[in-house]
Design an enzyme around this catalytic site. Structure first.
Site, PDB file in Angstrom:
ATOM      1  N   TYR D 171       0.839  -1.200   0.000  1.00  0.00           N
ATOM      2  CA  TYR D 171       0.000   0.000   0.000  1.00  0.00           C
ATOM      3  C   TYR D 171       0.870   1.245   0.000  1.00  0.00           C
ATOM      4  CZ  TYR D 171      -4.341  -2.529   1.021  1.00  0.00           C
ATOM      5  OH  TYR D 171      -5.447  -3.327   0.962  1.00  0.00           O
ATOM      6  N   LYS D 204      -1.094  -8.186  -2.881  1.00  0.00           N
ATOM      7  CA  LYS D 204      -2.367  -7.495  -2.828  1.00  0.00           C
ATOM      8  C   LYS D 204      -2.150  -6.005  -3.007  1.00  0.00           C
ATOM      9  CE  LYS D 204      -6.051  -5.844  -0.050  1.00  0.00           C
ATOM     10  NZ  LYS D 204      -6.441  -5.417   1.304  1.00  0.00           N
TER      11      LYS D 204
END
Lengths: 307, 307, 307, 307, 307
Positions: D171, D204
């Site tokens: 992220y 992810k």
């Protein structure tokens, strides 16, 4: 992976174990055609170590190839496949995830000078190879029995902490026992009980005969009026010896035989006596594959109560 | 948990131990119907290892189930329950906190070829299972006695640092001793003394006979005019050998017997001789539960001076 | 604590040792009535392990209590008290700081089948119990002598790093030696020398007889015209063997005897031969306390040159 | 467990990993309704850590119970369930073996003063809880990014040796990035690539926007005439950045939304762009269970190409 | 120790923990006047570290003596006593076994320059002192919160393996929070939830006010129509945040107050909201002992539903 109520109840018996060990036990119990039934059939291929390659594989030469055994276990819909280090290393990648494996951590051989075994694998090996369990043999009665139990203690402690299942082959032999004694009912029950006391999750013993070997035990068996007339009744007693059924106990397929019906009869007795299943090597991989598959299908049907 | 003055005085004898060990000793001494009296009765179930499952449990089949023994010890109001690894693993969660447990770290078996034992558990196991103590057997007189004492040393050091209690079963056997010698008064006192010297907190020996086994000791016993005529008097001597009563000494229930009154008479002698209590297995779990509970209730009354 | 010049000079001999070890050696040498004189008398109570409790303590029953020995050593004004683990654990708190203690790390027993000893304590135990030294027995001549020396090496290394003193009991026995050989002068000097070579700070041997045991040594002793006619002369030779007096050597009190005067005569010879002192157990704690105190007072006076 | 050809091909991409890691990856890829398709949907429940319990669970109060999420993932037929330590500990036994779990090893929270995360679990925890994978978040762009990558390195090395899968949440955030930059295409692809380079097995990231954030990158994107007009096209680029599809990349479900159709449209784009699947938390467990199950069924159908 | 059904049900919530941890949790839950009810009152005395001795003990000088607090907790019939290392070391021997103790492993102080705490004890300390649990404080919102959580992770993993219980004090503070924010409902529930996620067995927070501190959370609380009008209702929400009641949550006694009735009213609200109990220090040990005992008796009656 759906876990059946039957399997959940079995897992509950392992009440001091961590969820990792229970997950791996569930993987074994939910796998294959017997998955979920609480019964299990395992393919063990440590014969090469024990008896040499030719005695093990010459009757069915494709079995020299480690991949053969992974495929046999998978095609037959078995619950797990057990083998020594090299055997698993030679197929673990190709068959990753395809069937729960048991790394047999110690083995003897026909050239051995002592009734002991060599430890040829580790818990770290089991983890890197993706195994669900470690396997370990003890020889109660051997001059090396105490050493083996102490090796087992260390390996089992490490395996349990890492969430693995501990399978113990408990094979009595040694100066206190003659040939008949090795499969005597009292000795077999005793061997199973010792494995349970040492902390095994799954116990493997040989089908017991009606012989009572230890003089000190004979009176007990007479007094208890234990019915030892059928294998089923004797298996019931071994199940008792495994904490009244709180521990899974499975039985070997016995000596190599060409008589399938005799083998099926043994399996029916194991089933009727409440055994959790069979671990059956020579009598499968030494037959042509189609024969072996048919035989294993029949064995599974017997455990399913259909044959 | 209220600690009685009697128990506090006993704890004071363990003057070099840390508060962790004293807390666990207090847990044992304050538990059950004898809690606080300084007397204790412990249920040991390592017979399955020593004699096999049938000889241990066939006389009372519910005893095949590990939960049975936890329940028996709890219902009888005993101070602690001692057993090998698998036996505790199979019930430690269900009975967490319900009764102090002792993890028996080594065990022999009837198939053994040597007068030794296998170590089948660890201090880490004892902690994860919530045990109050570890248990360990030494065989003074055996060819393996020194090895056993050295194993004990390591395990005891680790256990004491972790705040656990160390219980030592001291059972003389070996080439220097005939059958009578194993329970001879001089040998029993010697075995108890060696356990104390090795750092045991609780010492378990067998009730001594009036035999004096070692030639070198006979003169001493004669000279000292030691009264060995009753078991009570002989127990007094064993208590002396346990640092003049500074260490807890408990006695086994002896051979399996069907004569309850004979057993009660032994207990009265143990009590009158100043023993701290009994550790009594076969003679309880081999009887039907109601009978065992009645017998244990009577034994407890004897230690309470009421019977 | 004032350190005398005499003691400082002794400490200087331990020139490679760390200040921790020297501090503990100083504690021993400055303690009691002989404190500062360079002479020392130590009370050892490992007889219970070696000969059993009754043979050790029945002649003087208060001695069953471990506190008795701490008190005896303190009241008699001795330099140190040596005992196995359990014995020290049972009093180390009550007598914390009251007298230097030596944790005897290994012990044999009368039921032993081999000329070996079991290690029953550790350096960590010595530290937690506040000991000034560890004690260790070797049996030069035994089949286990090399093992014992190697155990000693490990323990001594650890002890020295932790600032403890290393006391070595060097007792020759084994197939090369008959009974007379065990206390022969050449053997005794040899045993003392081996302890010194193995790194002992304080060496304990038995008073040597005039026997020369090894054939290979006889010529040498003859050639050297060594005067072996008195114990004092023989002790002089043992002192030589202890690095010409650079290592402290003390002598046991010998077999239990009821003849005090004979014992005093031995002590006078030890003193005259330059021994650093005595380590005397049975001949003190087996006598009534008042008698033992009187005897020890006399022994101390002998070492002070007053008797 | 039958492994499909599609899954085997994916496993082949992890060519340096041991069979243990591949087995666990196979367990994830063969689980649930998408099992065997090479697509996967994972339920992550670390929102409680990140946003607090009320913001996470008040919209659907049964979700306060950790068992709820295990059940949701199982009933929906998802591939795996990911959560921090306490969340898994509270259900791992009840649901042992029922669904592959991912122990999220680090977490941030809304009260945090730095763009970092706390490590709150270990590889040993993952093993004892029976997890198939560890999960770890890195914040490329944060002042703590290097520290996080180094923590990841250590944990990933340990996890891989133990046969676990490593899932990395990548992220981007930090002083170099404005809000738009955090989901910019170049940044998203870059973040995914860094996770791949750091050794992640499953990556992810968030669905990328058409923004190009880094000035230095703009020219490249222009020159390459990369079509960024649809999410599907942009996802294609992220897949490229994950070693041309040799690493599994899955996308978050994005901000909580009440518009199911919008979400389905995102999923269709992910599918069409070649994403391996979705990891979708808030948008499922914050809806009533029936609604969540219907939504997940639809998402699965989309990945199956049926909707 | 009889374990009530209520306590057994609570233990079942700790489904991944070993029997050791469950035994120690049972010891705490079965102790004292509330023993067996599932409710608990703990005496914490870490005020000396936090506020200095005079602010802590001058109002009731006997409280300067560590023995005072052991006695207070025992006489009042509380469930456990929590304190830093030195405080426990000063009484653990005298009160061995008398009451479960919690070793508070970290502490801050009034002279501190950072919102952190120093770790001043270890799991090994907890074992040697016979503690049933370790205690640890985290400051969610502090610049050191991540470091604290990582310290907690290591200590908790070690403690759980050794069979100890982990108690987490979760006290929000730091630059994101003003004074009102530290006890705001959303923050308190969040802090409790983070402790649960980090693996705490028992969670301690402050009673929450009706304030909602985080802007991002306000909408959620409004939408959820959460009734925050009474402390009981707010406590209900905190219990939800502790895994819907699967983890024990207890509340501090709040600021020192002289108004007993106000305190009792708080306790009634905690009880009505479903709190498992209180941890109450200053408001007890700063009052004269008789007053404190009366107050604690009343608090226990409130938890028993009798007042």
């Amino acid at each position: 992976m759906r876990i059946t109520q039957r399997v959940k109840k079995i897992l509950d018996n392992y009440e001091s174990d961590n969820p990792g060990t229970k997950s791996n036990l569930a993987r074994i119990l939910m796998e294959g055609k017997l998955g979920g039934s609480g019964k299990l059939v395992i393919l063990p291929v440590d014969q090469g170590f024990e008896h040499g390659p030719a005695r093990s594989f010459a009757p069915n030469p494709p079995a020299y190839d480690p991949h053969y055994h992974f495929q046999l276990a998978i095609e037959a819909g078995l619950n797990a496949y057990a083998a020594p280090l090299g055997m698993l290393e030679a197929g673990a990648n190709t068959f990753a995830g395809a069937i729960p494996t048991i790394l047999k951590l110690n083995s003897s051989n026909s050239l051995a000078t002592t009734k002991d075994q060599a430890v040829t694998g580790s818990v770290a090996d089991a983890l890197r190879l993706g195994c669900a369990a470690i396997g370990f043999t003890i020889y109660p009665g051997s001059e090396y029995a105490f050493d083996q139990m102490e090796e087992l203690r260390e390996l089992a402690e490490e395996a349990k902490a890492a969430g693995l299942v501990v399978v113990v082959w408990s094979y009595p032999r040694g100066p206190m026992l003659d040939k008949a004694g090795e499969t005597a009912l009292d000795i077999c029950a005793y061997a199973a009980h010792m494995a349970a006391l040492a902390g095994a999750h799954i116990i493997k013993v040989k089908p017991p005969t009606a012989v009572i070997s230890l003089d000190a035990a004979k009176k007990t068996y007479e007094k208890a009026h234990l019915d030892t007339s059928t294998l089923a009744k004797r298996v019931e007693h071994v199940v008792q010896a495994c904490f009244q059924g709180r521990r899974i106990v499975i039985f070997s397929g016995g000596e190599a035989t060409s008589d399938d019906d005799a083998l099926f009869d043994v399996i029916r007795n194991l089933r009727d006596g409440g055994a959790n299943g069979s671990i059956i090597g020579r009598n499968t991989f030494q037959r042509p594959k189609e024969h072996a598959l048919a035989m294993l299908a029949k064995i599974i049907e017997i455990y399913q109560g259909k044959a």
